[in-house]
Scaffold this motif. Sequence first.
Motif, PDB file in Angstrom:
ATOM      1  N   ILE A  88       0.946  -1.515   0.256  1.00  0.00           N
ATOM      2  CA  ILE A  88       0.172   0.012   0.358  1.00  0.00           C
ATOM      3  C   ILE A  88       0.686   1.496  -0.218  1.00  0.00           C
ATOM      4  N   VAL A  89       0.480   2.621  -0.979  1.00  0.00           N
ATOM      5  CA  VAL A  89       1.125   3.388  -1.307  1.00  0.00           C
ATOM      6  C   VAL A  89       0.737   4.391  -0.043  1.00  0.00           C
ATOM      7  N   ILE A  90       1.136   5.229   0.661  1.00  0.00           N
ATOM      8  CA  ILE A  90       0.082   6.348   1.098  1.00  0.00           C
ATOM      9  C   ILE A  90       0.766   7.816   1.286  1.00  0.00           C
ATOM     10  N   LYS A 143      -3.120   2.678  12.362  1.00  0.00           N
ATOM     11  CA  LYS A 143      -3.532   1.853  11.775  1.00  0.00           C
ATOM     12  C   LYS A 143      -1.929   1.425  10.374  1.00  0.00           C
ATOM     13  N   PHE A 144      -1.464   2.316   9.935  1.00  0.00           N
ATOM     14  CA  PHE A 144      -0.841   1.871   9.361  1.00  0.00           C
ATOM     15  C   PHE A 144       0.724   1.363   9.956  1.00  0.00           C
ATOM     16  N   GLN A 172       1.976  -6.283   5.603  1.00  0.00           N
ATOM     17  CA  GLN A 172       2.194  -6.372   4.475  1.00  0.00           C
ATOM     18  C   GLN A 172       3.251  -4.963   3.897  1.00  0.00           C
ATOM     19  N   ARG A 173       3.557  -4.664   2.816  1.00  0.00           N
ATOM     20  CA  ARG A 173       4.362  -4.109   3.113  1.00  0.00           C
ATOM     21  C   ARG A 173       3.522  -2.013   3.058  1.00  0.00           C
ATOM     22  N   LEU A 221       7.815   1.120   6.270  1.00  0.00           N
ATOM     23  CA  LEU A 221       7.785   0.964   7.066  1.00  0.00           C
ATOM     24  C   LEU A 221       8.046  -0.428   7.329  1.00  0.00           C
ATOM     25  N   VAL A 222       9.405  -0.804   7.853  1.00  0.00           N
ATOM     26  CA  VAL A 222       9.847  -2.172   8.210  1.00  0.00           C
ATOM     27  C   VAL A 222       9.789  -2.584  10.024  1.00  0.00           C
TER      28      VAL A 222
END
Length: 90
Positions: A2-4, A15-16, A23-24, A36-37
């Motif tokens: 997901i790209v935000i 949430k993120f 997930q990525r 975010l890792v």
Amino acid sequence: MIVITTREFRENQKKFFDLAEVQRVIIKRKNQFLELVPRGEFIPESVSPSNDVYFDDPRNIEDIIKASEQAQNGQTVKLTADLRKELFEK
């Protein structure tokens, strides 16, 4: 994946962060992308100059060292065309 945007991230951080565990999550900031890792309970000291997370796992380093020692001791197999077919074309 997901790209935000940074705005979305600021408004919904929890949430993120939670989502990044499964997930990525990529944050678009101007002309760059940040990811975010999750790192678990501790931050390992990376031996990779590029900070490649593959090298953060000690099991991967052990496998590399073991393979290097095997190669130095001549414990290798030449990958011929026939062997390649046998291993990868099934």
